[in-house]
Motif scaffolding. Structure first.
Motif, PDB file in Angstrom:
ATOM      1  N   LEU A 294       0.824  -1.201   0.000  1.00 31.57           N
ATOM      2  CA  LEU A 294       0.000   0.000   0.000  1.00 31.57           C
ATOM      3  C   LEU A 294       0.864   1.258   0.000  1.00 31.57           C
ATOM      4  O   LEU A 294       0.527   2.260  -0.637  1.00 31.57           O
ATOM      5  N   GLU A 295       1.972   1.213   0.720  1.00 31.20           N
ATOM      6  CA  GLU A 295       2.888   2.360   0.701  1.00 31.20           C
ATOM      7  C   GLU A 295       3.444   2.581  -0.710  1.00 31.20           C
ATOM      8  O   GLU A 295       3.528   3.717  -1.196  1.00 31.20           O
ATOM      9  N   ALA A 296       3.835   1.489  -1.372  1.00 28.58           N
ATOM     10  CA  ALA A 296       4.354   1.617  -2.737  1.00 28.58           C
ATOM     11  C   ALA A 296       3.294   2.197  -3.661  1.00 28.58           C
ATOM     12  O   ALA A 296       3.585   3.048  -4.512  1.00 28.58           O
ATOM     13  N   ALA A 297       2.055   1.765  -3.479  1.00 25.50           N
ATOM     14  CA  ALA A 297       0.972   2.293  -4.307  1.00 25.50           C
ATOM     15  C   ALA A 297       0.792   3.783  -4.086  1.00 25.50           C
ATOM     16  O   ALA A 297       0.579   4.544  -5.036  1.00 25.50           O
ATOM     17  N   SER A 298       0.872   4.238  -2.845  1.00 24.50           N
ATOM     18  CA  SER A 298       0.682   5.667  -2.561  1.00 24.50           C
ATOM     19  C   SER A 298       1.797   6.501  -3.164  1.00 24.50           C
ATOM     20  O   SER A 298       1.591   7.664  -3.509  1.00 24.50           O
ATOM     21  N   VAL A 299       2.983   5.932  -3.300  1.00 27.35           N
ATOM     22  CA  VAL A 299       4.093   6.651  -3.920  1.00 27.35           C
ATOM     23  C   VAL A 299       3.890   6.750  -5.433  1.00 27.35           C
ATOM     24  O   VAL A 299       4.203   7.775  -6.056  1.00 27.35           O
ATOM     25  N   ILE A 300       3.321   5.721  -6.041  1.00 27.50           N
ATOM     26  CA  ILE A 300       3.109   5.733  -7.495  1.00 27.50           C
ATOM     27  C   ILE A 300       2.161   6.846  -7.894  1.00 27.50           C
ATOM     28  O   ILE A 300       2.398   7.579  -8.849  1.00 27.50           O
ATOM     29  N   VAL A 312       7.458  -2.449  -9.065  1.00 27.59           N
ATOM     30  CA  VAL A 312       8.115  -1.701  -7.987  1.00 27.59           C
ATOM     31  C   VAL A 312       8.166  -2.516  -6.703  1.00 27.59           C
ATOM     32  O   VAL A 312       9.175  -2.524  -5.989  1.00 27.59           O
ATOM     33  N   SER A 313       7.076  -3.198  -6.413  1.00 29.37           N
ATOM     34  CA  SER A 313       6.998  -3.949  -5.146  1.00 29.37           C
ATOM     35  C   SER A 313       7.621  -5.326  -5.228  1.00 29.37           C
ATOM     36  O   SER A 313       7.858  -5.964  -4.192  1.00 29.37           O
ATOM     37  N   GLU A 314       7.885  -5.816  -6.465  1.00 27.17           N
ATOM     38  CA  GLU A 314       8.435  -7.154  -6.687  1.00 27.17           C
ATOM     39  C   GLU A 314       7.551  -8.234  -6.070  1.00 27.17           C
ATOM     40  O   GLU A 314       8.028  -9.252  -5.581  1.00 27.17           O
ATOM     41  N   ALA A 315       6.240  -7.989  -6.086  1.00 24.84           N
ATOM     42  CA  ALA A 315       5.292  -8.938  -5.513  1.00 24.84           C
ATOM     43  C   ALA A 315       4.802  -9.908  -6.584  1.00 24.84           C
ATOM     44  O   ALA A 315       4.789  -9.593  -7.781  1.00 24.84           O
ATOM     45  N   SER A 316       4.366 -11.059  -6.162  1.00 22.74           N
ATOM     46  CA  SER A 316       3.843 -12.057  -7.086  1.00 22.74           C
ATOM     47  C   SER A 316       2.436 -11.674  -7.532  1.00 22.74           C
ATOM     48  O   SER A 316       1.787 -10.810  -6.935  1.00 22.74           O
ATOM     49  N   ASP A 317       1.956 -12.347  -8.579  1.00 19.62           N
ATOM     50  CA  ASP A 317       0.602 -12.098  -9.053  1.00 19.62           C
ATOM     51  C   ASP A 317      -0.411 -12.338  -7.954  1.00 19.62           C
ATOM     52  O   ASP A 317      -1.351 -11.550  -7.756  1.00 19.62           O
ATOM     53  N   ALA A 368      12.613   3.576  -7.069  1.00 21.00           N
ATOM     54  CA  ALA A 368      12.174   2.330  -7.708  1.00 21.00           C
ATOM     55  C   ALA A 368      11.110   2.608  -8.770  1.00 21.00           C
ATOM     56  O   ALA A 368      11.115   2.001  -9.848  1.00 21.00           O
ATOM     57  N   VAL A 369      10.197   3.523  -8.478  1.00 22.75           N
ATOM     58  CA  VAL A 369       9.168   3.874  -9.466  1.00 22.75           C
ATOM     59  C   VAL A 369       9.822   4.509 -10.691  1.00 22.75           C
ATOM     60  O   VAL A 369       9.480   4.184 -11.843  1.00 22.75           O
ATOM     61  N   ALA A 370      10.767   5.419 -10.466  1.00 23.27           N
ATOM     62  CA  ALA A 370      11.448   6.074 -11.582  1.00 23.27           C
ATOM     63  C   ALA A 370      12.175   5.049 -12.457  1.00 23.27           C
ATOM     64  O   ALA A 370      12.112   5.105 -13.695  1.00 23.27           O
ATOM     65  N   GLU A 371      12.876   4.109 -11.825  1.00 26.46           N
ATOM     66  CA  GLU A 371      13.605   3.096 -12.594  1.00 26.46           C
ATOM     67  C   GLU A 371      12.642   2.251 -13.418  1.00 26.46           C
ATOM     68  O   GLU A 371      12.927   1.907 -14.569  1.00 26.46           O
ATOM     69  N   ALA A 372      11.496   1.936 -12.837  1.00 26.89           N
ATOM     70  CA  ALA A 372      10.513   1.142 -13.576  1.00 26.89           C
ATOM     71  C   ALA A 372       9.952   1.933 -14.756  1.00 26.89           C
ATOM     72  O   ALA A 372       9.771   1.391 -15.855  1.00 26.89           O
ATOM     73  N   GLN A 375      12.204   2.068 -17.822  1.00 26.62           N
ATOM     74  CA  GLN A 375      12.277   0.860 -18.629  1.00 26.62           C
ATOM     75  C   GLN A 375      11.144   0.779 -19.644  1.00 26.62           C
ATOM     76  O   GLN A 375      11.149  -0.089 -20.514  1.00 26.62           O
ATOM     77  N   GLN A 376      10.170   1.680 -19.537  1.00 26.88           N
ATOM     78  CA  GLN A 376       9.058   1.679 -20.481  1.00 26.88           C
ATOM     79  C   GLN A 376       9.505   2.280 -21.814  1.00 26.88           C
ATOM     80  O   GLN A 376      10.446   3.071 -21.863  1.00 26.88           O
ATOM     81  N   PRO A 377       8.821   1.935 -22.911  1.00 22.95           N
ATOM     82  CA  PRO A 377       9.260   2.415 -24.243  1.00 22.95           C
ATOM     83  C   PRO A 377       9.298   3.937 -24.371  1.00 22.95           C
ATOM     84  O   PRO A 377      10.221   4.483 -24.961  1.00 22.95           O
TER      85      PRO A 377
END
Length: 817
Positions: A294-300, A312-317, A368-372, A375-377
């Motif tokens: 949830l913290e990662a989501a609030s940062v996005i 960003v969270s490296e979480a599984s599906d 982490a969000v910026a790095e992700a 990587q987008q086109p």
């Protein structure tokens, strides 16, 4: 507010009956072809979104196409952000036209000439859609809007009458303080659209009681206890009230037993005073398991793309699915959207989560969000630069510049300046690269020249200091030159011309020393707005020499100040060099357009009407060729004031034609030009003399009063002259003299060259009339002598007829028939 409901049908709205009726009335008017605007204001949590949600359901049931766009805090809203959201949600169909490519997110706006052309495409598209189906546009949280979105909103609301289009906006009125862009714009939006403004107030005691009796079956004393508890802690705020009730239910203090509800003692209930405390109660069963997600989501951001969240969270599906389901169940998230994203149910919820994150972890998540994103086109520069900034990453400077470039190409100059200012702050924080800091100061200063030239001048002064520090002679010469021209925009004519002359000498000296302009900075100096890949430009094999790159601007400002012979001599020499050259860089072509504007002024003052009109026309053509739309829009106004008004006053067709070009009302080649984000409410200030001439005094008075605080001297001075003339015609002599003294600070002794020549002559004639009206022949004679002295020193022809008329009136007053 909504009475929350899990098992008894849709939630109902309470306490907003009158507001909902007003929305229905505007909707009914829209269906009859009278489009409108509704502005809904109130504090955070007061129920703006709930009211809009209820209305959206009714509008959709009535067959309207409803599209919603949001603005967000704690992120960098790109130019036209909420409008882009609307375009993403639009789906063409059998009964709806396809959206023009230029309005789609990510499409290069180089396909249109400028901001006015872009706005015309948007208005035309909305008109065509509303002709097929009633349209409701919802803009949420406009207090966080970017300036470009507000500019487009204002243009659209002016076109609403006759359309089946209703625009509804929400904003936090406690955040829209004096100086806020929306605060300054609200009166104009209401006036120009005939719209409705709804200010939401806290719920009354009766509203809360009505909601409780609909939702809960309680004994009489329990109703009273619960109502008292909510009033004391919720303060009539629907969000707080709703969350208090949710806390009571989740804690078992308010529970359902068979067909009745039971209210336990409220003595030990934790009383949340802020939303953060309410969220803590709601999060308690999610803590530990999903808190990091949830913290990662609030940062996005407010909207959370699921793929980005997972990366960003490296979480599984499975973990993402479980966390989403839990957050939706806890009412932290809305249900997933078709674009594979989730959204926080309220902006305040995201704020509370975000501010609870300790700073080191917050910065790590932003990185982490910026790095992700990188990587987008095609990562969006605004999003990347924002997250890199929050992460304290030095790469933020590069991406802020990219974001500023994009904003400038989208005609959002103020947004561009903000991005460059953020980049400058990042550089100054680390004391790195003084050369880049200097050029950023220069570029910011240039961007402010049409909106706040005083502020722009201060940035150019900083640019000059950086140039000294890193011995960048090119930057120094341009900073001095452009600061001088900017002082002219601000009305400091004498000093402005002095600095412009000094700067041009510095530019001339660069060639003698073999110093050329870095190609990377050429666009920064030129300020043309077309994307370099789409722009029609002349390739120059050799490096660009700064010499002559500001000569035309100097000629223009000399002419405007009345230095006719100096301007003509300088301009003729430059024109000869230009015409004999086999190649001209875009930079030199842009200043050649300024030269033609200067010739337009010169010929107009010399009474050479045909030559003046030809010069103004040539200026427009050249500016269009190089894509310099920031100046192009003002060209017809200069021609109207310098040629049509004094010499061809009765040529109504020429007047209408030039005004149509200047306002973009025609379909000609030059109609798609724009003076970007001018500082007056609109450019009607240039047309003030014609409003007076046509007897439209009330309209002239409104325009002039709205232009008195404009940053540009052209607007202010026109307003001063108009108000002075109006005051005299209405017999208000004191106000007339007040306007004269505003600009003629030394009275009749004011020297030529200290302000715009034409405005000075206007005020001298006004002062003469005021004095003679009052029977003060000595004062009138002093102003008449000053008027002639200015004419003699400049050699101007325009103004001689007025001089003869004033002398005739003076002699008649003196009895010398």
């Amino acid at each position: 507010m909504y009475a929350h409901s899990r098992d008894d049908g849709p939630a109902l709205l309470f306490g907003r009956d009158r507001e909902l009726v007003r929305l229905r009335e505007q909707f009914d008017r829209m269906l009859r072809g009278h489009g409108g605007l509704v502005l809904i204001g109130g504090e955070a949590g007061i129920g703006k979104s709930a009211l809009v949600t209820a209305f959206i359901g009714e509008a959709a049931d009535a067959g309207a196409l409803v599209l919603t766009g949001h603005c967000y805090d704690l992120t960098a809203t790109p130019p036209y952000g909420p409008w882009i959201e609307i375009t993403e949600r639009y789906a063409a169909g059998d009964d709806l036209p396809a959206m023009p490519d230029v309005l789609k997110q990510g499409t290069d706006m180089g396909n249109v000439a400028d901001q006015v052309a872009l706005f015309k495409v948007a208005c035309s598209f909305l008109a065509s859609v509303s002709a097929q189906r009633p349209v409701v546009l919802i803009f949420e949280d406009m207090h966080w809007s970017d300036r470009a979105s507000l500019d487009l909103l204002r243009v659209v609301v002016r076109q609403l009458d006759g359309l089946r289009l209703l625009i509804v906006t929400t904003y936090r009125d406690d955040e829209v303080t004096r100086g806020h862009e929306l605060y300054l714009l609200l009166p104009s939006l209401i006036r120009e659209s005939g719209g409705d403004r709804i200010d939401l107030r806290p719920l009354t005691e009766a509203d809360v009681d009505n909601m409780l009796r609909h939702r809960y079956r309680l004994d009489g004393p329990d109703y009273a206890r619960l109502g008292s508890y909510l009033r004391a802690r919720g303060d009539g705020n629907p969000l707080f009230t709703r969350e208090l009730l949710r806390t009571l239910e989740e804690g078992g203090y308010l529970r359902q037993e068979r067909s009745k509800w039971v209210l336990e003692s409220l003595q030990d209930v934790p009383t949340p005073r802020l939303l953060r405390q309410l969220i803590e109660q709601r999060l308690r069963h999610l803590r530990g398991k999903y808190e990091g997600l949830l913290e990662a989501a609030s940062v996005i951001g407010q909207r959370v793309p699921i793929d980005l969240w997972q990366q960003v969270s490296e979480a599984s599906d499975e973990t993402i699915i479980a966390a989403t389901e839990a957050a939706v169940e806890a009412n932290l998230f809305l249900d997933t959207a078709p674009d594979h994203s989730v959204g926080f149910s309220h902006a305040l919820i995201r704020e509370a989560l975000y501010t609870d994150i300790v700073l080191p972890r917050r910065r790590m998540l932003h990185k982490a969000v910026a790095e992700a994103l990188l990587q987008q086109p095609a990562p969006h520069p605004d999003a990347v630069s924002y997250h890199l900034q929050q992460a304290g990453d030095d790469r933020a400077v590069e991406w802020l510049i990219h974001a500023g470039d994009g904003a400038q190409r989208s005609y959002a100059w103020r947004t561009a300046a903000e991005r460059f200012e953020n980049a400058l702050r990042q550089l100054e924080h680390t004391n790195q690269n003084p050369s880049l800091s200097g050029w950023l100061c220069y570029r910011i200063g240039r961007l402010y020249r049409f909106t706040d030239p005083v502020r722009g001048s201060s940035y150019l002064e900083r640019a000059e200091r950086f140039a000294h520090e890193c011995d960048d002679q090119v930057l120094m010469a341009f900073a001095i030159t452009d600061r001088g021209m900017m002082r002219n925009h601000a009305g400091d004519t004498e000093r402005g011309i002095r600095e412009t002359i000094h700067g041009n000498r510095e530019l001339d000296g660069l060639l003698a020393r073999g110093i050329t302009l870095d190609v990377a900075h050429e666009d920064w100096v030129t300020d043309s707005l077309r994307d370099s890949s789409a722009r029609s430009r002349i390739d120059v094999a050799e490096p660009v020499h700064p010499v002559d790159t500001r000569r035309g601007g100097l000629v223009l400002h000399l002419a405007m100040a009345g230095f006719i012979s100096e301007a003509m001599e300088l301009g003729t020499a430059f024109s000869d060099r230009y015409e004999s050259s086999t190649t001209q860089s875009e930079l030199v072509r842009a200043t050649y357009a300024d030269l033609q504007l200067g010739f337009g002024y010169i010929y107009a003052m010399l009474g050479k009407v045909d030559e003046a009109r030809h010069a103004f026309s040539k200026a427009r053509e050249t500016l269009y060729e190089v894509g310099h739309f920031a100046m192009l829009r003002s060209c017809p106004f200069h021609e109207l004031l310098q040629v049509i008004y004094p010499y061809q006053t009765t040529k109504l067709e020429a007047r209408r034609e030039l005004r149509a070009i200047s306002t973009g009302a025609d379909d000609g080649l030059l109609s798609s030009s724009s003076r970007i984000e001018v500082s007056a409410p609109d450019q009607s200030a240039f047309y003030l003399q014609f409003l007076l001439l046509e007897g439209r005094w009330d309209e002239a008075s409104d325009v002039a009063l709205n232009s008195l605080d404009a940053h540009l001297f052209d607007f202010r001075s026109n307003a001063v002259v108009a108000l002075g003339r109006l005051a005299r015609e209405r017999g208000d002599i004191e106000s007339g003299w007040k306007q004269v003294s505003t600009l003629m600070v030394d009275g009749s002794s004011t020297k030529p060259g200290t302000l715009n020549f034409a405005r000075g002559q206007d005020l001298q004639r006004l002062a003469f009339d005021l004095a003679l009206d009052a029977g003060d022949g000595d004062t009138a004679r002093a102003w008449l002598d000053a008027h002639d002295r200015w004419l003699d020193q400049t050699g101007a022809v325009r103004g001689r007829a007025e001089s003869s008329l004033m002398w005739a009136r003076y002699h008649r007053w003196a009895g010398d028939l």
